[in-house]
Design a protein around this motif. Structure first.
Motif, PDB file in Angstrom:
ATOM      1  N   CYS A   1      23.291 -13.454  76.361  1.00  0.00           N
ATOM      2  CA  CYS A   1      23.709 -14.651  76.516  1.00  0.00           C
ATOM      3  C   CYS A   1      23.001 -15.687  75.719  1.00  0.00           C
ATOM      4  O   CYS A   1      22.084 -16.284  76.285  1.00  0.00           O
ATOM      5  CB  CYS A   1      23.846 -14.746  78.026  1.00  0.00           C
TER       6      CYS A   1
ATOM      7  N   CYS B   1      24.322 -19.002  77.917  1.00  0.00           N
ATOM      8  CA  CYS B   1      24.291 -19.360  79.198  1.00  0.00           C
ATOM      9  C   CYS B   1      23.566 -20.337  79.920  1.00  0.00           C
ATOM     10  O   CYS B   1      22.620 -20.707  79.266  1.00  0.00           O
ATOM     11  CB  CYS B   1      23.957 -17.886  80.125  1.00  0.00           C
TER      12      CYS B   1
ATOM     13  N   THR C   1      20.675 -17.808  84.785  1.00  0.00           N
ATOM     14  CA  THR C   1      20.492 -16.716  85.010  1.00  0.00           C
ATOM     15  C   THR C   1      20.194 -16.207  86.396  1.00  0.00           C
ATOM     16  O   THR C   1      19.372 -16.962  87.092  1.00  0.00           O
ATOM     17  CB  THR C   1      19.080 -15.769  84.227  1.00  0.00           C
TER      18      THR C   1
ATOM     19  N   HIS D   1      24.641 -15.713  83.653  1.00  0.00           N
ATOM     20  CA  HIS D   1      23.952 -14.419  83.557  1.00  0.00           C
ATOM     21  C   HIS D   1      23.579 -13.734  84.604  1.00  0.00           C
ATOM     22  O   HIS D   1      22.714 -14.239  85.307  1.00  0.00           O
ATOM     23  CB  HIS D   1      23.012 -14.542  82.396  1.00  0.00           C
TER      24      HIS D   1
ATOM     25  N   GLU E   1      22.207 -10.473  86.500  1.00  0.00           N
ATOM     26  CA  GLU E   1      21.570  -9.180  86.280  1.00  0.00           C
ATOM     27  C   GLU E   1      22.250  -8.358  87.700  1.00  0.00           C
ATOM     28  O   GLU E   1      21.906  -8.675  88.632  1.00  0.00           O
ATOM     29  CB  GLU E   1      20.180  -9.261  86.363  1.00  0.00           C
TER      30      GLU E   1
ATOM     31  N   ASN F   1      24.322  -5.858  83.183  1.00  0.00           N
ATOM     32  CA  ASN F   1      24.040  -7.355  83.264  1.00  0.00           C
ATOM     33  C   ASN F   1      25.599  -7.759  83.210  1.00  0.00           C
ATOM     34  O   ASN F   1      26.639  -7.213  82.436  1.00  0.00           O
ATOM     35  CB  ASN F   1      23.320  -8.078  82.201  1.00  0.00           C
TER      36      ASN F   1
ATOM     37  N   VAL G   1      28.175 -11.471  82.215  1.00  0.00           N
ATOM     38  CA  VAL G   1      28.147 -12.724  81.806  1.00  0.00           C
ATOM     39  C   VAL G   1      29.517 -13.276  82.360  1.00  0.00           C
ATOM     40  O   VAL G   1      30.722 -12.868  81.928  1.00  0.00           O
ATOM     41  CB  VAL G   1      27.868 -13.058  80.472  1.00  0.00           C
TER      42      VAL G   1
END
Lengths: 314, 314
Positions: free
Chosen positions: B2, B5, B8, B35, B37, B212, B214
């Protein structure tokens, strides 16, 4: 169309309902290819000059004539009838109706409605609906099955484990269908031909269209199928999917209620976006929208999704 | 992955279950790209070295962690959260399990079972199952939703009208999802990422895989959605359909029973044809077989069909 058929079953050789005492229209050897002339699901009650008034006065005693039955030599209970769907010879005329009391959203759509279709049976180009919707065509037989073991006359409406009014959109050219045999000879019949339908047939009718069908009937001895099964020759939605889908969902503990929610929301979406009268949208989505079960395990709520192919408007 | 982004959300910023009193992991402006995770659905309890014994001792209090929640500025009840699914960054590891008491055929498959997968996250080539089955991959987030209005802690398992554990296979890259907002800020979270799944997720798990994601979060004010809906950018089954399908059916008056019949018959078919242990076949079809409602109007019997993509073996 059929240069190598062994038999022809004419449109007059039809019956209403299933009854294992019906006299066979033909007795054939396994492996025979048969040309079936199929009437539409109204048995000719709806024509290119029909109006909605004709829907209100439909004679339901004459719904879904099926051509046959065919006695396949050597077929016995426990066998499977192997039906190779060779192809269709569409007529170019079709109709879609909302029939009061019938259809997934019968409680919402109580008045009769009728759409008449014309399509080019040589090119099979998508058929125009209203001013700017075009429905991709893929012909198939809505009703295809064997006679049930239970004696007496049975309604044509519900499908059964021997097949019948399955309304499975992918029983189209190239598919091989296996049907349980419950009586000697199988007593196979076919009809209720459709030029196009979405998975679900949500308004209760498809593009109902008289059509000829060519099928090869063979046997698989002692197959002991519990239910019909089939093999498709290739992809099944490529006539619909090129532009992707608009999808509505129904989330809840009842699959039927989820399906109703998803379809009702799609009708509302098409009405809002394209100014289509709701009952028209309901009939349109029945010819091209697909009901899928997205998840059926996340207790206690399941997800039913309704996929409308954007290619119809784009 | 990303480069553009705005935020995160790290794997540690997760929660179990839904609760509108959870503190937001971030507050973002509408239009923000984030983003995420995402841990796998076991929160790391199952790893490449796990055995079936680890399935039997799973801690269900730690199932389906979701990353978030995200407070979207200006989101209010009645709005829709517009989630543009930009893409996924798969890990290459996955698992599929039969968890006792969970899954469509829980009554038939009472013992725990586990399949471990490895796949190439750069090529995303079909993943090997057993000796000669290859499952096409299409990553998506199984759990994606907003917090419900009702106060308190709610199980992560069932999806709701605000989304959640929807397990909709086509919530993949390019799809735009619209979710009802029930609380200020929406309180959006995502997780339960899957490398592949069939419609239905019939054994209860997919190819569960940490990944992950996005996503871009935006608002549609006063959308007043009843349920989630989404738009796919293009076709949804072309990774599966090239060789056609084997299809089993369930015909009867109950959609749930029809689905069980169709899936059980497919397990039996794969067992007979490819000598796959039934529980292995059950897990395999969960990752690639699709449940569809072929007809839902021919009273009183409906047809549920289960489509297994032949490309897996051919």
């Amino acid at each position: 169309m059929c240069r190598t058929c062994d038999h022809t079953i004419h449109g007059r050789q039809h019956h209403f309902g299933w009854d294992n005492s019906f006299e066979p229209a033909a007795r054939v050897a396994p492996g025979s290819t048969i040309h079936f002339e199929c009437q539409d699901a109204s048995a000719g009650q709806l024509t290119p000059s029909s109006t909605v008034a004709d829907v209100a006065t439909l004679d339901f005693g004459r719904i879904n004539p099926v051509s046959g039955p065919i006695y396949v030599d050597g077929a016995e209970p426990g066998d499977a009838l192997k039906v190779t769907i060779e192809g269709f010879e569409p007529s170019g005329f079709g109709w879609t109706a909302n029939i009061p009391g019938f259809g997934l959203l019968a409680d919402d759509f109580k008045d009769p409605a009728l759409t008449l279709w014309t399509y080019d049976p040589s090119t099979m180009e998508p058929a125009l609906f209203g001013k700017n919707a075009r429905v991709p065509l893929k012909p198939f037989a809505g009703t295809i099955g064997n006679a049930p073991a239970e004696n007496g006359l049975h309604s044509i409406v519900p499908p059964r484990r021997v097949g019948g009014n399955l309304d499975i959109r992918d029983l189209s050219a190239g598919t091989v269908l296996y049907l349980p045999v419950e009586v000697a000879g199988g007593l196979f019949s076919v009809g209720d031909t459709h030029a196009a339908q979405g998975d679900g047939e949500v308004c209760g009718t498809a593009i109902e269209s008289p059509m000829n069908a060519v099928l090869t009937l063979d046997l698989v001895k002692n197959a002991n199928l519990k239910m019909p099964r089939f093999t498709t020759a290739g992809p099944v939605t490529r006539h619909l999917d090129a532009k992707g889908y608009e999808v509505t969902t129904g989330v809840g503990s009842d699959l039927m209620e989820g399906a109703k929610r998803a379809v009702a929301d799609m009708v509302e979406l098409l009405d809002a976006r394209y100014q289509i009268d709701p009952v028209e949208a309901y009939m349109l989505v029945s010819t091209c929208g697909d009901l899928r079960i997205s998840e059926i395990v996340d207790m206690p709520n399941w997800v039913v999704s309704f996929y409308f192919p954007r290619v119809v408007f784009e």
